[in-house]
Design a protein around this motif. Structure first.
Motif, PDB file in Angstrom:
ATOM      1  N   PHE A 254       0.826  -1.125   0.289  1.00 29.76           N
ATOM      2  CA  PHE A 254       0.207  -0.004   0.043  1.00 29.76           C
ATOM      3  C   PHE A 254       0.741   1.341   0.196  1.00 29.76           C
ATOM      4  CE2 PHE A 254      -0.665  -1.400   4.803  1.00 29.76           C
ATOM      5  CZ  PHE A 254       0.443  -0.726   5.109  1.00 29.76           C
ATOM      6  N   GLY A 255       2.001   1.400  -0.852  1.00 25.99           N
ATOM      7  CA  GLY A 255       2.833   2.369  -0.753  1.00 25.99           C
ATOM      8  C   GLY A 255       3.891   2.689   0.074  1.00 25.99           C
ATOM      9  N   ALA A 256       4.167   1.554   0.964  1.00 27.36           N
ATOM     10  CA  ALA A 256       5.589   1.547   1.767  1.00 27.36           C
ATOM     11  C   ALA A 256       6.579   1.760   1.089  1.00 27.36           C
ATOM     12  CB  ALA A 256       5.443   0.542   2.609  1.00 27.36           C
ATOM     13  N   VAL A 257       6.707   0.949   0.020  1.00 24.89           N
ATOM     14  CA  VAL A 257       8.212   0.827  -0.869  1.00 24.89           C
ATOM     15  C   VAL A 257       8.456   2.315  -1.390  1.00 24.89           C
ATOM     16  CG1 VAL A 257       9.461  -0.164  -2.600  1.00 24.89           C
ATOM     17  CG2 VAL A 257       7.935  -1.624  -1.283  1.00 24.89           C
ATOM     18  N   GLN A 258       7.372   2.883  -1.642  1.00 26.65           N
ATOM     19  CA  GLN A 258       7.461   4.322  -2.417  1.00 26.65           C
ATOM     20  C   GLN A 258       7.862   5.406  -1.240  1.00 26.65           C
ATOM     21  OE1 GLN A 258       4.947   2.134  -2.878  1.00 26.65           O
ATOM     22  NE2 GLN A 258       5.478   1.841  -5.112  1.00 26.65           N
ATOM     23  N   MET A 259       7.127   5.136  -0.115  1.00 26.91           N
ATOM     24  CA  MET A 259       7.631   6.210   0.825  1.00 26.91           C
ATOM     25  C   MET A 259       8.894   5.834   1.423  1.00 26.91           C
ATOM     26  SD  MET A 259       8.096   6.671   4.517  1.00 26.91           S
ATOM     27  CE  MET A 259       7.308   4.907   5.174  1.00 26.91           C
ATOM     28  N   ALA A 260       9.276   4.645   1.453  1.00 25.80           N
ATOM     29  CA  ALA A 260      10.732   4.411   2.118  1.00 25.80           C
ATOM     30  C   ALA A 260      11.828   4.943   0.970  1.00 25.80           C
ATOM     31  CB  ALA A 260      10.977   2.839   2.208  1.00 25.80           C
ATOM     32  N   ALA A 261      11.491   4.732  -0.357  1.00 28.69           N
ATOM     33  CA  ALA A 261      12.467   5.263  -1.303  1.00 28.69           C
ATOM     34  C   ALA A 261      12.485   6.564  -1.362  1.00 28.69           C
ATOM     35  CB  ALA A 261      11.836   4.699  -2.779  1.00 28.69           C
ATOM     36  N   GLU A 262      11.298   7.578  -0.950  1.00 26.49           N
ATOM     37  CA  GLU A 262      11.408   8.944  -0.953  1.00 26.49           C
ATOM     38  C   GLU A 262      12.339   9.292   0.193  1.00 26.49           C
ATOM     39  OE1 GLU A 262       7.478  10.297  -0.376  1.00 26.49           O
ATOM     40  OE2 GLU A 262       7.068   9.148  -2.485  1.00 26.49           O
ATOM     41  N   HIS A 263      12.264   8.472   1.179  1.00 27.74           N
ATOM     42  CA  HIS A 263      13.393   9.075   2.463  1.00 27.74           C
ATOM     43  C   HIS A 263      14.817   8.228   2.371  1.00 27.74           C
ATOM     44  CE1 HIS A 263       9.335  10.361   3.558  1.00 27.74           C
ATOM     45  NE2 HIS A 263       9.699  11.290   4.029  1.00 27.74           N
ATOM     46  N   GLN A 264      15.074   7.656   1.194  1.00 26.81           N
ATOM     47  CA  GLN A 264      16.583   6.963   1.467  1.00 26.81           C
ATOM     48  C   GLN A 264      16.742   5.915   2.088  1.00 26.81           C
ATOM     49  OE1 GLN A 264      16.967  10.653   0.459  1.00 26.81           O
ATOM     50  NE2 GLN A 264      16.717  10.265  -1.429  1.00 26.81           N
ATOM     51  N   ALA A 265      15.774   5.311   2.555  1.00 31.63           N
ATOM     52  CA  ALA A 265      15.841   4.168   3.629  1.00 31.63           C
ATOM     53  C   ALA A 265      17.009   3.283   3.015  1.00 31.63           C
ATOM     54  CB  ALA A 265      14.603   3.262   3.658  1.00 31.63           C
ATOM     55  N   ILE A 266      17.515   2.575   3.861  1.00 36.10           N
ATOM     56  CA  ILE A 266      18.854   1.786   3.529  1.00 36.10           C
ATOM     57  C   ILE A 266      18.162   0.734   3.044  1.00 36.10           C
ATOM     58  CG2 ILE A 266      20.413   0.167   4.455  1.00 36.10           C
ATOM     59  CD1 ILE A 266      21.567   2.030   6.068  1.00 36.10           C
ATOM     60  N   SER A 267      17.129   0.035   3.239  1.00 36.83           N
ATOM     61  CA  SER A 267      16.572  -1.164   2.932  1.00 36.83           C
ATOM     62  C   SER A 267      15.070  -1.089   3.152  1.00 36.83           C
ATOM     63  CB  SER A 267      17.030  -2.346   3.772  1.00 36.83           C
ATOM     64  OG  SER A 267      17.131  -2.186   5.235  1.00 36.83           O
ATOM     65  N   VAL A 268      14.263  -2.118   2.603  1.00 37.12           N
ATOM     66  CA  VAL A 268      12.833  -2.693   2.766  1.00 37.12           C
ATOM     67  C   VAL A 268      12.896  -4.167   2.907  1.00 37.12           C
ATOM     68  CG1 VAL A 268      11.554  -0.626   1.705  1.00 37.12           C
ATOM     69  CG2 VAL A 268      12.527  -2.447   0.150  1.00 37.12           C
ATOM     70  N   GLU A 269      12.339  -4.350   3.945  1.00 36.84           N
ATOM     71  CA  GLU A 269      12.766  -6.039   4.336  1.00 36.84           C
ATOM     72  C   GLU A 269      11.162  -6.435   4.428  1.00 36.84           C
ATOM     73  OE1 GLU A 269      15.630  -5.907   7.122  1.00 36.84           O
ATOM     74  OE2 GLU A 269      16.454  -4.392   6.319  1.00 36.84           O
ATOM     75  N   MET A 274       4.673  -7.964  -3.489  1.00 38.33           N
ATOM     76  CA  MET A 274       5.050  -7.002  -4.262  1.00 38.33           C
ATOM     77  C   MET A 274       4.536  -6.824  -5.629  1.00 38.33           C
ATOM     78  SD  MET A 274       7.745  -5.510  -2.723  1.00 38.33           S
ATOM     79  CE  MET A 274       9.341  -5.062  -3.748  1.00 38.33           C
ATOM     80  N   THR A 275       4.050  -5.640  -5.825  1.00 35.20           N
ATOM     81  CA  THR A 275       3.318  -5.432  -7.152  1.00 35.20           C
ATOM     82  C   THR A 275       4.500  -5.050  -8.081  1.00 35.20           C
ATOM     83  OG1 THR A 275       3.340  -3.074  -6.618  1.00 35.20           O
ATOM     84  CG2 THR A 275       1.102  -4.369  -6.221  1.00 35.20           C
ATOM     85  N   ASP A 276       4.299  -5.056  -9.476  1.00 31.67           N
ATOM     86  CA  ASP A 276       5.432  -4.495 -10.233  1.00 31.67           C
ATOM     87  C   ASP A 276       5.861  -3.171  -9.956  1.00 31.67           C
ATOM     88  OD1 ASP A 276       5.301  -6.961 -11.661  1.00 31.67           O
ATOM     89  OD2 ASP A 276       3.970  -6.411 -13.264  1.00 31.67           O
ATOM     90  N   ALA A 277       4.966  -2.416  -9.668  1.00 28.30           N
ATOM     91  CA  ALA A 277       5.218  -0.837  -9.526  1.00 28.30           C
ATOM     92  C   ALA A 277       6.149  -0.889  -8.261  1.00 28.30           C
ATOM     93  CB  ALA A 277       4.087  -0.005  -9.006  1.00 28.30           C
ATOM     94  N   ASP A 278       6.069  -1.875  -7.166  1.00 30.06           N
ATOM     95  CA  ASP A 278       6.837  -1.924  -5.921  1.00 30.06           C
ATOM     96  C   ASP A 278       8.363  -2.278  -6.370  1.00 30.06           C
ATOM     97  OD1 ASP A 278       4.967  -1.272  -4.121  1.00 30.06           O
ATOM     98  OD2 ASP A 278       4.346  -3.334  -4.008  1.00 30.06           O
ATOM     99  N   ILE A 279       8.297  -3.230  -7.275  1.00 32.18           N
ATOM    100  CA  ILE A 279       9.444  -3.842  -7.700  1.00 32.18           C
ATOM    101  C   ILE A 279      10.424  -2.620  -8.517  1.00 32.18           C
ATOM    102  CG2 ILE A 279      10.770  -5.450  -9.057  1.00 32.18           C
ATOM    103  CD1 ILE A 279       8.505  -7.546  -8.373  1.00 32.18           C
ATOM    104  N   ASN A 280       9.569  -1.884  -9.617  1.00 32.92           N
ATOM    105  CA  ASN A 280      10.291  -0.934 -10.195  1.00 32.92           C
ATOM    106  C   ASN A 280      10.626   0.148  -9.250  1.00 32.92           C
ATOM    107  OD1 ASN A 280       9.764  -2.336 -12.489  1.00 32.92           O
ATOM    108  ND2 ASN A 280       7.646  -1.301 -12.957  1.00 32.92           N
ATOM    109  N   THR A 281      10.036   0.492  -8.406  1.00 30.46           N
ATOM    110  CA  THR A 281      10.204   1.705  -7.278  1.00 30.46           C
ATOM    111  C   THR A 281      11.431   1.198  -6.705  1.00 30.46           C
ATOM    112  OG1 THR A 281       8.012   2.287  -7.144  1.00 30.46           O
ATOM    113  CG2 THR A 281       9.815   2.995  -5.392  1.00 30.46           C
ATOM    114  N   LEU A 282      11.408  -0.079  -6.155  1.00 27.46           N
ATOM    115  CA  LEU A 282      12.669  -0.524  -5.383  1.00 27.46           C
ATOM    116  C   LEU A 282      13.717  -0.540  -6.434  1.00 27.46           C
ATOM    117  CD1 LEU A 282      14.240  -1.955  -2.952  1.00 27.46           C
ATOM    118  CD2 LEU A 282      12.969  -3.970  -3.542  1.00 27.46           C
ATOM    119  N   ALA A 283      13.744  -0.934  -7.682  1.00 29.17           N
ATOM    120  CA  ALA A 283      14.782  -1.240  -8.384  1.00 29.17           C
ATOM    121  C   ALA A 283      15.425   0.378  -8.763  1.00 29.17           C
ATOM    122  CB  ALA A 283      14.658  -1.901  -9.895  1.00 29.17           C
TER     123      ALA A 283
END
Ligand code: NIG
Ligand code: FE
Length: 412
Positions: A254-269, A274-283
């Motif tokens: 529900f958007g957690a990966v996107q928020m983590a990316a915006e805040h330069q988290a070290i990792s998502v665990e 995972m949706t395709d959009a989540d994978i693309n954001t993470l990549a």
């Protein structure tokens, strides 16, 4: 500290010229040397080479008898400090309840919280030390440990002080993560915003003042912390100089990966869902993707789509998630088996994900995660096997004969 030479190593794994994170096709590449020796002096790796070129300088010899040696595992996600086991809930699950149903009736994390609040720092420390030593014997050579079973100021600080004592007294590197946002304690059952404010304004400043945390974490999940609440925790952490490593997408996307990316988290665990959009954001981000297959196994939930992550170029890491509710093991040999069997990783991919990539995810790659001059002498010795493939293949067996920690045989 003295000097030791490991001799007659049939195959030495994990030699790296640099500490670069392994992604894509490179994840399967593990540099090896056959028929080798390996030297330790003053806790560090000081040399290696072919047996035929062995220097004649009279070091203490340890005979690997033609077996394998590889860098110790780095476990970047654990809840090693906890009160008691939760075997009763295990039986409840066999009788048909789900992890979430158990949590909803006050079990789960809150069950562990009640038990931990009633335990002394001394007792928690003794139990965690025993667990840590058994993990070291199973090949773990560096570890991250979270708080998150206290959920009030006193009990969170108690947990973090236990982790601090472990750091001071244990022979392996330890990183501490503040996970006050693990669940809402019963005192705040009807005031979630109040809990987040308390965490940020009352607990976090003391955690930082006392130097008790290296990172901050939150369980961003339906029924736990929303993306907005997690964002507040992450931003508060950043204000205090703590980067985040976050529990996301275990049950829902529900958007957690996107928020983590915006805040330069070290990792998502976790990343089981995972949706395709989540994978693309993470990549597209600089974040590590950390898969926890022992949790998937134990809760019978989906496995992280690790092959898709690798294909997308995500730096993949594996960890144990050792905790009493969703992964009551910290055995990374078993994690390697699960990764190979259920996520279709090659054994060499799993090894890199558990060593050099994990070391990078914990920001300690200059110290551990590969065989390189100057790194800690933290290695695993398996005399009876010829290849790393045996570790995941022979699941359930312990193939480790010895581990070296800081260049010395670990005997505790
Ligand atoms: O990573 N997902 C949240 N936290 C832990 C489980 C904690 C527990 O059940 O005690 C995990 O799986
Ligand atoms: Fe966890």
């Amino acid at each position: 500290m003295g000097s030791v030479r490991l001799i007659n190593i049939g195959r030495l794994y994990g030699l790296t010229g640099n500490n670069a994170v392994k992604v894509g096709n490179d994840l399967a590449e593990v540099a090896t040397l056959d028929n080798a020796y390996l030297d330790f002096s003053d806790g560090r790796i000081t040399g290696f080479g072919l047996m035929e070129a062995i220097p004649l300088d009279g070091k203490l010899m340890y005979d690997v008898e033609g077996g394998i040696v590889y860098p110790s595992y780095v476990d970047c996600h654990t809840h090693l400090v906890f009160a008691k086991n939760r075997e009763d809930e295990f039986v409840d699950r066999i009788n048909g309840l789900t992890y979430q149903e158990i949590a909803n009736r006050g079990g789960g994390i809150l069950n562990s919280v009640e038990k931990l609040r009633n335990m002394s720092e001394e007792e928690l420390y003794a139990d965690a030390t025993a667990r840590l030593h058994s993990l070291i014997r199973l090949g773990t050579g560096a570890i991250e440990i979270k708080s998150g079973y206290g959920l009030n100021k006193d009990a969170e600080l108690k947990m973090l002080r236990v982790i601090k004592r472990l750091k001071e007294n244990s022979p392996i590197p330890i990183k501490a993560t503040f996970l006050g946002a693990h669940a809402f304690p019963k005192e705040y059952a009807n005031d979630h915003e109040g809990y987040v404010q308390n965490l940020i304004n009352e607990v976090l400043p003391t955690v930082v003042e006392e130097g008790l945390a290296d990172y901050i974490d939150a369980f961003c999940e339906a029924g736990y912390f929303t993306v907005e609440q997690t964002r507040k925790v992450v931003e508060a952490g950043l204000k205090h100089g703590l980067k985040s490593r976050l529990h996301v997408n275990q049950f829902e996307s529900f958007g957690a990966v996107q928020m983590a990316a915006e805040h330069q988290a070290i990792s998502v665990e976790h990343l089981e869902v995972m949706t395709d959009a989540d994978i693309n954001t993470l990549a597209a981000s600089n974040m590590f993707g950390v898969a926890l297959p022992a949790c998937s196994f134990f809760l019978k939930i989906p496995y992280t789509p690790s092959r898709k992550l690798i294909e997308a170029g995500v730096p993949l890491v594996l960890a144990s998630d050792y905790n009493p509710g969703s992964s009551p093991t910290g055995n990374l040999n078993f994690v390697m088996s699960l990764a190979c069997i259920y996520m279709q990783l090659l054994p060499t991919e799993a090894l890199n994900a558990l060593t050099i990539n994990a070391a990078n995810a914990l920001e300690i790659a200059e110290d551990v995660g590969s065989i390189a001059i100057g790194k800690r002498g933290n290695v695993v010795v398996c005399k009876g096997i010829k290849s790393i493939n045996s570790i995941p293949y022979q699941f359930g067996d312990n193939l480790i004969d010895d581990v070296f920690v800081n260049g010395e045989l670990f005997t505790l």
